[in-house]
Write an enzyme that holds these catalytic residues in place. Sequence first.
Site, PDB file in Angstrom:
ATOM      1  CB  THR A   1      -0.954  -0.010   1.212  1.00 51.60           C
ATOM      2  OG1 THR A   1      -1.946  -1.004   0.982  1.00 51.60           O
ATOM      3  CG2 THR A   1      -1.623   1.336   1.413  1.00 51.60           C
TER       4      THR A   1
ATOM      5  CB  THR B   1       5.268   9.593   9.284  1.00 53.91           C
ATOM      6  OG1 THR B   1       5.692   9.450  10.625  1.00 53.91           O
ATOM      7  CG2 THR B   1       6.097   8.643   8.427  1.00 53.91           C
ATOM      8  CG  ASP B   2       7.555  12.321  13.430  1.00 55.27           C
ATOM      9  OD1 ASP B   2       7.088  11.177  13.225  1.00 55.27           O
ATOM     10  OD2 ASP B   2       7.467  12.892  14.543  1.00 55.27           O
ATOM     11  CD  GLU B   3       7.019   6.300  13.299  1.00 55.78           C
ATOM     12  OE1 GLU B   3       7.533   5.225  12.984  1.00 55.78           O
ATOM     13  OE2 GLU B   3       6.092   6.410  14.112  1.00 55.78           O
TER      14      GLU B   3
ATOM     15  CE1 TYR C   1       3.337   4.290   8.559  1.00 54.80           C
ATOM     16  CE2 TYR C   1       4.825   5.180  10.231  1.00 54.80           C
ATOM     17  CZ  TYR C   1       3.760   5.343   9.361  1.00 54.80           C
ATOM     18  OH  TYR C   1       3.118   6.562   9.283  1.00 54.80           O
TER      19      TYR C   1
ATOM     20  CE  LYS D   1       3.476   7.606   5.153  1.00 49.40           C
ATOM     21  NZ  LYS D   1       2.133   7.760   4.501  1.00 49.40           N
TER      22      LYS D   1
ATOM     23  CG  ASP E   1      11.353  -1.191  24.012  1.00 47.17           C
ATOM     24  OD1 ASP E   1      10.302  -0.656  23.594  1.00 47.17           O
ATOM     25  OD2 ASP E   1      12.410  -0.565  24.203  1.00 47.17           O
TER      26      ASP E   1
HETATM   27  P1  NAD Z   1      -5.185   4.853   9.641  1.00 47.03           P
HETATM   28  O1  NAD Z   1      -4.519   3.532   9.701  1.00 47.03           O
HETATM   29  O2  NAD Z   1      -6.110   5.250  10.748  1.00 47.03           O
HETATM   30  O3  NAD Z   1      -6.019   4.962   8.287  1.00 47.03           O
HETATM   31  C1  NAD Z   1      -5.521   4.520   7.055  1.00 47.03           C
HETATM   32  C2  NAD Z   1      -6.683   4.488   6.063  1.00 47.03           C
HETATM   33  O4  NAD Z   1      -6.167   4.057   4.797  1.00 47.03           O
HETATM   34  C3  NAD Z   1      -7.785   3.501   6.453  1.00 47.03           C
HETATM   35  O5  NAD Z   1      -9.053   4.096   6.290  1.00 47.03           O
HETATM   36  C4  NAD Z   1      -7.600   2.339   5.485  1.00 47.03           C
HETATM   37  O6  NAD Z   1      -8.801   1.667   5.195  1.00 47.03           O
HETATM   38  C5  NAD Z   1      -7.045   3.062   4.267  1.00 47.03           C
HETATM   39  N1  NAD Z   1      -6.262   2.175   3.392  1.00 47.03           N
HETATM   40  C6  NAD Z   1      -5.281   1.310   3.776  1.00 47.03           C
HETATM   41  N2  NAD Z   1      -4.818   0.647   2.690  1.00 47.03           N
HETATM   42  C7  NAD Z   1      -5.498   1.131   1.618  1.00 47.03           C
HETATM   43  C8  NAD Z   1      -5.446   0.862   0.224  1.00 47.03           C
HETATM   44  N3  NAD Z   1      -4.604  -0.054  -0.293  1.00 47.03           N
HETATM   45  N4  NAD Z   1      -6.270   1.556  -0.598  1.00 47.03           N
HETATM   46  C9  NAD Z   1      -7.139   2.471  -0.095  1.00 47.03           C
HETATM   47  N5  NAD Z   1      -7.242   2.758   1.217  1.00 47.03           N
HETATM   48  C10 NAD Z   1      -6.422   2.094   2.056  1.00 47.03           C
HETATM   49  O7  NAD Z   1      -4.018   5.917   9.465  1.00 47.03           O
HETATM   50  P2  NAD Z   1      -3.892   7.401  10.028  1.00 47.03           P
HETATM   51  O8  NAD Z   1      -3.313   7.340  11.370  1.00 47.03           O
HETATM   52  O9  NAD Z   1      -5.156   8.115   9.777  1.00 47.03           O
HETATM   53  O10 NAD Z   1      -2.759   7.949   9.048  1.00 47.03           O
HETATM   54  C11 NAD Z   1      -3.106   8.550   7.804  1.00 47.03           C
HETATM   55  C12 NAD Z   1      -1.831   8.964   7.082  1.00 47.03           C
HETATM   56  O11 NAD Z   1      -1.107   9.883   7.895  1.00 47.03           O
HETATM   57  C13 NAD Z   1      -0.879   7.806   6.806  1.00 47.03           C
HETATM   58  O12 NAD Z   1      -0.301   8.033   5.548  1.00 47.03           O
HETATM   59  C14 NAD Z   1       0.176   7.929   7.902  1.00 47.03           C
HETATM   60  O13 NAD Z   1       1.406   7.423   7.470  1.00 47.03           O
HETATM   61  C15 NAD Z   1       0.223   9.429   8.095  1.00 47.03           C
HETATM   62  N6  NAD Z   1       0.613   9.880   9.443  1.00 47.03           N
HETATM   63  C16 NAD Z   1      -0.032   9.408  10.547  1.00 47.03           C
HETATM   64  C17 NAD Z   1       0.301   9.898  11.811  1.00 47.03           C
HETATM   65  C18 NAD Z   1      -0.387   9.407  13.069  1.00 47.03           C
HETATM   66  O14 NAD Z   1       0.051   9.765  14.160  1.00 47.03           O
HETATM   67  N7  NAD Z   1      -1.457   8.644  12.975  1.00 47.03           N
HETATM   68  C19 NAD Z   1       1.301  10.867  11.914  1.00 47.03           C
HETATM   69  C20 NAD Z   1       1.953  11.309  10.768  1.00 47.03           C
HETATM   70  C21 NAD Z   1       1.575  10.823   9.526  1.00 47.03           C
HETATM   71  O1  DAU Z   2       5.385   9.844  14.505  1.00 45.38           O
HETATM   72  C1  DAU Z   2       4.305   9.682  13.636  1.00 45.38           C
HETATM   73  C2  DAU Z   2       3.808   8.266  13.723  1.00 45.38           C
HETATM   74  O2  DAU Z   2       3.122   8.138  14.968  1.00 45.38           O
HETATM   75  C3  DAU Z   2       2.888   7.874  12.576  1.00 45.38           C
HETATM   76  O3  DAU Z   2       3.602   7.940  11.381  1.00 45.38           O
HETATM   77  C4  DAU Z   2       2.325   6.471  12.789  1.00 45.38           C
HETATM   78  O4  DAU Z   2       1.395   6.167  11.766  1.00 45.38           O
HETATM   79  C5  DAU Z   2       1.623   6.436  14.129  1.00 45.38           C
HETATM   80  O5  DAU Z   2       1.132   5.143  14.393  1.00 45.38           O
HETATM   81  C6  DAU Z   2       2.565   6.887  15.239  1.00 45.38           C
HETATM   82  O6  DAU Z   2       3.624   5.904  15.445  1.00 45.38           O
HETATM   83  P1  DAU Z   2       4.122   5.480  16.909  1.00 45.38           P
HETATM   84  O7  DAU Z   2       4.779   4.172  16.822  1.00 45.38           O
HETATM   85  O8  DAU Z   2       4.882   6.595  17.548  1.00 45.38           O
HETATM   86  O9  DAU Z   2       2.679   5.390  17.637  1.00 45.38           O
HETATM   87  P2  DAU Z   2       2.074   4.362  18.692  1.00 45.38           P
HETATM   88  O10 DAU Z   2       0.803   4.958  19.203  1.00 45.38           O
HETATM   89  O11 DAU Z   2       2.048   2.973  18.180  1.00 45.38           O
HETATM   90  O12 DAU Z   2       3.151   4.416  19.880  1.00 45.38           O
HETATM   91  C7  DAU Z   2       3.444   5.644  20.545  1.00 45.38           C
HETATM   92  C8  DAU Z   2       4.533   5.348  21.551  1.00 45.38           C
HETATM   93  O13 DAU Z   2       3.983   4.522  22.601  1.00 45.38           O
HETATM   94  C9  DAU Z   2       5.704   4.552  20.997  1.00 45.38           C
HETATM   95  O14 DAU Z   2       6.902   4.994  21.616  1.00 45.38           O
HETATM   96  C10 DAU Z   2       5.418   3.109  21.389  1.00 45.38           C
HETATM   97  C11 DAU Z   2       4.671   3.265  22.699  1.00 45.38           C
HETATM   98  N1  DAU Z   2       3.642   2.248  22.990  1.00 45.38           N
HETATM   99  C12 DAU Z   2       2.728   1.937  22.036  1.00 45.38           C
HETATM  100  C13 DAU Z   2       1.741   1.006  22.272  1.00 45.38           C
HETATM  101  C14 DAU Z   2       0.740   0.657  21.199  1.00 45.38           C
HETATM  102  C15 DAU Z   2       3.600   1.645  24.249  1.00 45.38           C
HETATM  103  O15 DAU Z   2       4.418   1.950  25.134  1.00 45.38           O
HETATM  104  N2  DAU Z   2       2.621   0.721  24.488  1.00 45.38           N
HETATM  105  C16 DAU Z   2       1.702   0.355  23.546  1.00 45.38           C
HETATM  106  O16 DAU Z   2       0.860  -0.526  23.841  1.00 45.38           O
END
Ligand code: NAD
Ligand code: DAU
Length: 359
Positions: free
Chosen positions: A101, A135-137, A161, A165, A292
């Site tokens: 994707t 993303t910042d990752e 991931y 990205k 971890d």
């Molecule tokens: P999410 O996982 O909640 O949503 C992803 C959406 O994409 C879902 O609705 C899913 O059905 C759809 N999708 C997945 N595969 C697909 C495909 N092949 N075709 C069409 N649709 C598809 O993600 P999110 O947290 O809303 O993140 C959205 C975007 O922002 C992503 O690109 C992510 O990398 C980026 N991002 C997220 C965060 C965060 O903290 N969540 C931070 C920075 C950037």
């Molecule tokens: O930085 C942007 C990113 O933030 C996005 O690109 C990703 O899509 C989004 O999922 C998010 O990634 P993280 O890995 O930072 O998010 P997550 O909520 O999974 O975890 C946040 C922090 O908490 C991370 O250091 C891992 C930790 N964690 C996570 C889970 C799920 C825990 O300690 N326990 C947990 O159960």
Amino acid sequence: MQDSILVTGGAGFIGSNFVLGWMGLSASRVINLDLLTYAGNAENLSLLDGNARHQLVRGDICDAELVGSLLRTHQPRAIVHFAAESHVDRSIVAPEAFLRTNVHGTFVLLEQARRYWSELSEPDQRAFRFLHVSTDEVYGSLGPQDAAFSETTAYAPNSPYAASKAASDHMARAYHHTFGLPVLTTNCSNNYGPFQFPEKLIPLVILNALEWKPLPVYGDGMNVRDWLFVEDHCAAIRAVLERGRAGETYNIGGMSERANIDVVRAICDIVDEMRPQPEGGSRRDLITYVKDRPGHDRRYAIDAAKIARELGWKPAEGFESGLRKTVAWYLEHPGWVERVRTGAYLEWINSNYTERVAL
Ligand code: NAD
Ligand code: DAU
């Protein structure tokens, strides 16, 4: 071109917040292409039921024919690309879907966009935008004293991931550089807020705290994230779409660096206050340090000076007030919570946390 935009992944967490906000602020139509994977939820968009300006199309961004036909039919002035596999832990267990994707899907979108865009009139070509949400990752991990990520920080993705990205960002850049496609890329820090799927830290901890279940903290809990309320992210995306310079990237951050353990403690205190136990007792007692995440990035922090300077954007929500709003939202939406915590969700929670025994 028509006054419409194509949004991908608009039934996910950030995408649905973006679409709901956009529909309230703009008169343009939204074509919302979403595969409705485990993370996509049409219910997030139920406020738009019956609204002819919004069309949810269930489909895959990897389907070139579908993407091409949506572009030809709806003639959008912009593509806002959210669709992705987004959960780092899942990318460690099963990376292939992330390559499919995030890398191939983004390539398909770019290529179909290029074909559509190349047939537009010159003024329409200049006005068109492809906004790639990233993303910042992609920048890797910071030490405690390192300067925050800027747009010129070298890429160093550490998880499958993040690598997927990063690859998609490079492809977006190449389509601008090689073909002139007006691409914009945003690299954002951790979002939180309504509609976030409860596999991610903040909603997972809110819901576990509510039910007096263990609160799993990976490692020593000192990993730092820079938290941004989702509505602020959506406002930043609108600013980049309207005023950003084609070919540029913009970092978006919350100016709210917090260690995970502090985030979890803050949630415990808010849940205790909003849903007190008659006999007392603090949710902080539920905190459980667990094994971890492999390769766990230590710290993320965003330098958002460029978007502030060029586009006048800065976050409006403070972390403490945003977190209170978020906890309140989950408490007020038990039906939504119950419906998302079904089959695929339970399977994931069982597989991820059963082997993550308490330290
Ligand atoms: P999410 O996982 O909640 O949503 C992803 C959406 O994409 C879902 O609705 C899913 O059905 C759809 N999708 C997945 N595969 C697909 C495909 N092949 N075709 C069409 N649709 C598809 O993600 P999110 O947290 O809303 O993140 C959205 C975007 O922002 C992503 O690109 C992510 O990398 C980026 N991002 C997220 C965060 C965060 O903290 N969540 C931070 C920075 C950037
Ligand atoms: O930085 C942007 C990113 O933030 C996005 O690109 C990703 O899509 C989004 O999922 C998010 O990634 P993280 O890995 O930072 O998010 P997550 O909520 O999974 O975890 C946040 C922090 O908490 C991370 O250091 C891992 C930790 N964690 C996570 C889970 C799920 C825990 O300690 N326990 C947990 O159960």
